[in-house]
Design an enzyme around this catalytic site. Structure first.
Site, PDB file in Angstrom:
ATOM      1  N   SER A 112      50.614  47.094  48.168  1.00 51.24           N
ATOM      2  CA  SER A 112      50.341  45.726  48.679  1.00 51.24           C
ATOM      3  C   SER A 112      50.611  44.680  47.595  1.00 51.24           C
ATOM      4  O   SER A 112      50.852  43.525  47.894  1.00 51.24           O
ATOM      5  CB  SER A 112      48.876  45.619  49.126  1.00 51.24           C
ATOM      6  OG  SER A 112      48.021  45.766  47.993  1.00 51.24           O
ATOM      7  N   ASN A 113      50.576  45.109  46.336  1.00 53.53           N
ATOM      8  CA  ASN A 113      50.800  44.123  45.272  1.00 53.53           C
ATOM      9  C   ASN A 113      51.635  44.750  44.154  1.00 53.53           C
ATOM     10  O   ASN A 113      51.444  44.470  42.972  1.00 53.53           O
ATOM     11  CB  ASN A 113      49.440  43.648  44.715  1.00 53.53           C
ATOM     12  CG  ASN A 113      49.613  42.426  43.823  1.00 53.53           C
ATOM     13  OD1 ASN A 113      50.607  41.708  43.930  1.00 53.53           O
ATOM     14  ND2 ASN A 113      48.681  42.221  42.905  1.00 53.53           N
ATOM     15  N   ASP A 132      46.080  53.795  51.404  1.00 55.12           N
ATOM     16  CA  ASP A 132      45.256  52.589  51.542  1.00 55.12           C
ATOM     17  C   ASP A 132      43.814  53.018  51.268  1.00 55.12           C
ATOM     18  O   ASP A 132      43.199  53.717  52.090  1.00 55.12           O
ATOM     19  CB  ASP A 132      45.380  52.015  52.966  1.00 55.12           C
ATOM     20  CG  ASP A 132      44.397  50.871  53.198  1.00 55.12           C
ATOM     21  OD1 ASP A 132      44.314  50.384  54.344  1.00 55.12           O
ATOM     22  OD2 ASP A 132      43.698  50.486  52.224  1.00 55.12           O
ATOM     23  N   PHE A 160      42.294  50.899  39.107  1.00 58.44           N
ATOM     24  CA  PHE A 160      42.842  49.538  38.956  1.00 58.44           C
ATOM     25  C   PHE A 160      42.912  48.818  40.299  1.00 58.44           C
ATOM     26  O   PHE A 160      42.918  47.608  40.356  1.00 58.44           O
ATOM     27  CB  PHE A 160      44.282  49.601  38.406  1.00 58.44           C
ATOM     28  CG  PHE A 160      44.420  50.098  37.005  1.00 58.44           C
ATOM     29  CD1 PHE A 160      44.908  51.371  36.731  1.00 58.44           C
ATOM     30  CD2 PHE A 160      44.065  49.289  35.937  1.00 58.44           C
ATOM     31  CE1 PHE A 160      45.052  51.827  35.427  1.00 58.44           C
ATOM     32  CE2 PHE A 160      44.206  49.737  34.627  1.00 58.44           C
ATOM     33  CZ  PHE A 160      44.704  51.004  34.379  1.00 58.44           C
ATOM     34  N   SER A 206      36.567  42.765  34.096  1.00 61.24           N
ATOM     35  CA  SER A 206      37.212  41.556  33.561  1.00 61.24           C
ATOM     36  C   SER A 206      36.222  40.676  32.800  1.00 61.24           C
ATOM     37  O   SER A 206      35.043  40.613  33.155  1.00 61.24           O
ATOM     38  CB  SER A 206      37.816  40.750  34.722  1.00 61.24           C
ATOM     39  OG  SER A 206      38.238  39.476  34.281  1.00 61.24           O
ATOM     40  N   THR A 249      35.992  37.806  33.093  1.00 63.79           N
ATOM     41  CA  THR A 249      35.598  36.735  34.014  1.00 63.79           C
ATOM     42  C   THR A 249      34.113  36.820  34.351  1.00 63.79           C
ATOM     43  O   THR A 249      33.494  35.839  34.740  1.00 63.79           O
ATOM     44  CB  THR A 249      36.495  36.786  35.272  1.00 63.79           C
ATOM     45  OG1 THR A 249      36.550  35.497  35.865  1.00 63.79           O
ATOM     46  CG2 THR A 249      36.065  37.809  36.255  1.00 63.79           C
ATOM     47  N   TYR A 269      36.677  36.599  43.369  1.00 65.33           N
ATOM     48  CA  TYR A 269      37.325  37.673  42.586  1.00 65.33           C
ATOM     49  C   TYR A 269      36.377  38.109  41.459  1.00 65.33           C
ATOM     50  O   TYR A 269      36.080  39.300  41.323  1.00 65.33           O
ATOM     51  CB  TYR A 269      38.648  37.189  41.995  1.00 65.33           C
ATOM     52  CG  TYR A 269      39.079  38.010  40.799  1.00 65.33           C
ATOM     53  CD1 TYR A 269      38.923  37.521  39.497  1.00 65.33           C
ATOM     54  CD2 TYR A 269      39.582  39.291  40.964  1.00 65.33           C
ATOM     55  CE1 TYR A 269      39.273  38.291  38.409  1.00 65.33           C
ATOM     56  CE2 TYR A 269      39.929  40.072  39.871  1.00 65.33           C
ATOM     57  CZ  TYR A 269      39.770  39.552  38.585  1.00 65.33           C
ATOM     58  OH  TYR A 269      40.097  40.323  37.494  1.00 65.33           O
ATOM     59  N   LYS A 291      34.035  41.795  40.657  1.00 61.41           N
ATOM     60  CA  LYS A 291      33.981  42.581  39.406  1.00 61.41           C
ATOM     61  C   LYS A 291      32.522  42.771  38.978  1.00 61.41           C
ATOM     62  O   LYS A 291      32.101  43.850  38.586  1.00 61.41           O
ATOM     63  CB  LYS A 291      34.772  41.885  38.298  1.00 61.41           C
ATOM     64  CG  LYS A 291      36.281  41.882  38.512  1.00 61.41           C
ATOM     65  CD  LYS A 291      36.854  43.284  38.617  1.00 61.41           C
ATOM     66  CE  LYS A 291      38.354  43.274  38.784  1.00 61.41           C
ATOM     67  NZ  LYS A 291      38.906  44.624  39.014  1.00 61.41           N
ATOM     68  N   PHE A 300      47.289  22.866  31.808  1.00 62.47           N
ATOM     69  CA  PHE A 300      46.160  22.332  32.587  1.00 62.47           C
ATOM     70  C   PHE A 300      45.077  21.769  31.671  1.00 62.47           C
ATOM     71  O   PHE A 300      44.036  22.366  31.466  1.00 62.47           O
ATOM     72  CB  PHE A 300      45.583  23.430  33.480  1.00 62.47           C
ATOM     73  CG  PHE A 300      46.518  23.937  34.536  1.00 62.47           C
ATOM     74  CD1 PHE A 300      46.530  25.287  34.874  1.00 62.47           C
ATOM     75  CD2 PHE A 300      47.380  23.079  35.218  1.00 62.47           C
ATOM     76  CE1 PHE A 300      47.389  25.774  35.860  1.00 62.47           C
ATOM     77  CE2 PHE A 300      48.241  23.557  36.201  1.00 62.47           C
ATOM     78  CZ  PHE A 300      48.243  24.903  36.527  1.00 62.47           C
TER      79      PHE A 300
HETATM   80  C1  WQD Z   1      45.111  31.085  31.046  1.00 65.82           C
HETATM   81  C2  WQD Z   1      45.074  29.656  30.506  1.00 65.82           C
HETATM   82  C3  WQD Z   1      44.848  27.979  32.217  1.00 65.82           C
HETATM   83  C4  WQD Z   1      48.738  28.565  34.068  1.00 65.82           C
HETATM   84  C5  WQD Z   1      42.749  35.061  34.849  1.00 65.82           C
HETATM   85  C6  WQD Z   1      41.620  35.793  35.487  1.00 65.82           C
HETATM   86  C7  WQD Z   1      41.168  36.905  34.583  1.00 65.82           C
HETATM   87  C8  WQD Z   1      42.347  37.796  34.283  1.00 65.82           C
HETATM   88  C9  WQD Z   1      43.486  36.991  33.666  1.00 65.82           C
HETATM   89  C10 WQD Z   1      42.488  39.733  35.706  1.00 65.82           C
HETATM   90  C11 WQD Z   1      44.033  28.804  31.234  1.00 65.82           C
HETATM   91  C12 WQD Z   1      46.166  27.851  31.475  1.00 65.82           C
HETATM   92  C13 WQD Z   1      47.625  28.693  33.255  1.00 65.82           C
HETATM   93  C14 WQD Z   1      49.544  27.388  33.964  1.00 65.82           C
HETATM   94  C15 WQD Z   1      48.103  26.553  32.257  1.00 65.82           C
HETATM   95  N1  WQD Z   1      42.783  38.447  35.458  1.00 65.82           N
HETATM   96  N2  WQD Z   1      47.325  27.709  32.368  1.00 65.82           N
HETATM   97  N3  WQD Z   1      49.196  26.435  33.060  1.00 65.82           N
HETATM   98  O1  WQD Z   1      42.536  32.051  34.269  1.00 65.82           O
HETATM   99  O2  WQD Z   1      42.271  32.840  31.843  1.00 65.82           O
HETATM  100  O3  WQD Z   1      42.298  34.507  33.648  1.00 65.82           O
HETATM  101  O4  WQD Z   1      43.812  35.952  34.594  1.00 65.82           O
HETATM  102  O5  WQD Z   1      41.867  40.498  35.046  1.00 65.82           O
HETATM  103  O6  WQD Z   1      40.175  37.646  35.241  1.00 65.82           O
HETATM  104  O7  WQD Z   1      40.556  34.899  35.672  1.00 65.82           O
HETATM  105  O8  WQD Z   1      44.389  33.324  33.082  1.00 65.82           O
HETATM  106  O9  WQD Z   1      46.802  32.911  32.729  1.00 65.82           O
HETATM  107  O10 WQD Z   1      45.651  31.848  34.741  1.00 65.82           O
HETATM  108  O11 WQD Z   1      45.188  30.983  32.461  1.00 65.82           O
HETATM  109  O12 WQD Z   1      47.800  25.668  31.445  1.00 65.82           O
HETATM  110  O13 WQD Z   1      50.559  27.216  34.684  1.00 65.82           O
HETATM  111  O14 WQD Z   1      46.329  29.057  30.757  1.00 65.82           O
HETATM  112  O15 WQD Z   1      44.289  26.700  32.457  1.00 65.82           O
HETATM  113  O16 WQD Z   1      43.466  27.910  30.295  1.00 65.82           O
HETATM  114  P1  WQD Z   1      42.805  33.064  33.211  1.00 65.82           P
HETATM  115  P2  WQD Z   1      45.575  32.280  33.317  1.00 65.82           P
END
Ligand code: WQD
Length: 340
Positions: free
Chosen positions: A35-36, A59, A82, A125, A127, A150, A154, A219
């Protein structure tokens, strides 16, 4: 040879872990519902490994299918789980899809193999920490109210695993709290394959550098950090994959019982602007970027205290941000030349 079930094994981290499992003398059995992920990753893994690893399309939300899996592939010594949906933004828009998929798959798997003395590695994570009160964040920092469904899946999954162990289940469990996985295998045959517009920073950078995206938006640069942009703990996906092997070996030790949790990061914080500069410096490729507004839900800064992983798992990340950028770029060029 010890057989390890790898659910989500054709995904970004899963496929890199399959490689490291083989290098460490394990026999991985890949389970994926596609699926991904992409079935062509199986061919890529075959090229890297020199043989075709066992793969079953299953699945994990289908309870009967998972029971059949546990009957047909019963002789596993461990499971690395995973398989889960992991896009933060999508989880806010479609929470039920996330709760159903991430919990049904976990519970079906635990039920199907229940009673066997298995070593279970759970893909968690950072997170779960939200914005930590103290940095670097340690494993005993409070788990905070998740910033997204999400993240909530976790947190709750970790609680499900701890409750299961507390009830006397025969499993041994380690949760690995990943920080930000980036980069790709040195062969450039496997890497991150975001579907649609990338949500994460590094694939957005590489797709912009190759010309698939117009511009990277940083951002926000008005955070309380040295250069104003957010800070994260970026970790090379190969180092992350090796941590899963270390977790299995740790659980194979007689002394280990029950449940444990580890931060899997480099222990170093890197800002968004530092990542942008590292990419341009390492690859020599400039790309269009500009400062934009903050993204909802972003934490300002988070990086891991990895003392416990180093001392107890005997694992430490070795690859630096420049290597992460270089490998991510080689992978982007490889799939641009030969789409999977
Ligand atoms: C990183 C930094 C954005 C895109 C997420 C999940 C985490 C893990 C990793 C699974 C942030 C900045 C991003 C862009 C930007 N996933 N950014 N411009 O949000 O830290 O973590 O992915 O395990 O659980 O939450 O990762 O890569 O989205 O962002 O400035 O186009 O890059 O603001 O500061 P994040 P990210």
């Amino acid at each position: 040879m010890k057989k390890i079930l790898v659910t989500g094994g054709l995904g970004f981290i899963g496929s890199h872990t399959v490689v490291e499992l083989v290098q460490a003398g394990y026999e991985p059995v890949i389970i994926d519902d596609l699926s991904n992920s992409h079935i062509s990753i199986l061919d890529q893994l075959t090229t890297i490994l020199g043989f075709k690893p066992q793969f079953h399309q299953v699945d994990l939300c289908d309870e009967a299918a998972v029971k059949n899996l546990a009957t047909s592939i019963a002789d596993v010594t461990g499971i690395i789980h995973f398989a889960a949906f992991k896009a933060v933004g999508e989880s806010v828009a479609h929470p039920l899809k996330y709760y159903r998929n991430n919990f049904y798959s976990l519970i079906n798997l635990l039920n199907a193999y229940y009673g066997k003395p298995l070593n279970f590695v759970f893909s968690s994570s950072c997170t779960v920490y939200g914005q930590p009160d103290n940095l670097p964040v340690t494993e005993d920092a409070p788990v905070k109210a998740a910033q997204s469904p999400y993240g909530n899946t976790k947190q709750i999954a970790e609680e499900i695993l701890q409750d299961m162990i507390a009830s006397g289940a025969n499993y041994k469990v380690v949760s690995l709290r990943y920080f930000n996985p980036v980069g790709a295998h040195k062969s450039a045959l496997i890497g991150e394959l975001p579907i649609g517009v990338p949500q994460n920073l590094v694939p957005f950078i590489t797709q912009t550098a190759i010309g698939k995206r117009e511009k990277v938006t940083v951002f926000g640069n008005d955070y309380n950090t040295p250069d104003g942009s957010c800070i994260r703990d970026y970790i090379h996906v190969v180092d992350l994959a090796k941590a899963h092997v270390a977790a299995l070996k740790y659980m194979e030790e007689e002394s280990f019982k029950g449940y444990d949790v580890f931060n899997i990061g480099t222990g170093k914080g890197t800002s968004v602007l530092e990542v942008v500069n590292a990419f341009e410096r390492t690859t020599g490729v400039k790309f269009a970027w500009s400062i934009g507004p903050r993204r909802d839900g972003d934490v300002e800064q988070v990086w891991g205290d990895v003392t416990k992983s180093t001392e107890v798992l005997k694992w430490k990340a070795e690859l630096d941000v420049d290597t992460m950028m270089a490998s991510a770029w080689e992978w982007e060029k490889a799939i641009a030349n030969k789409p999977l």
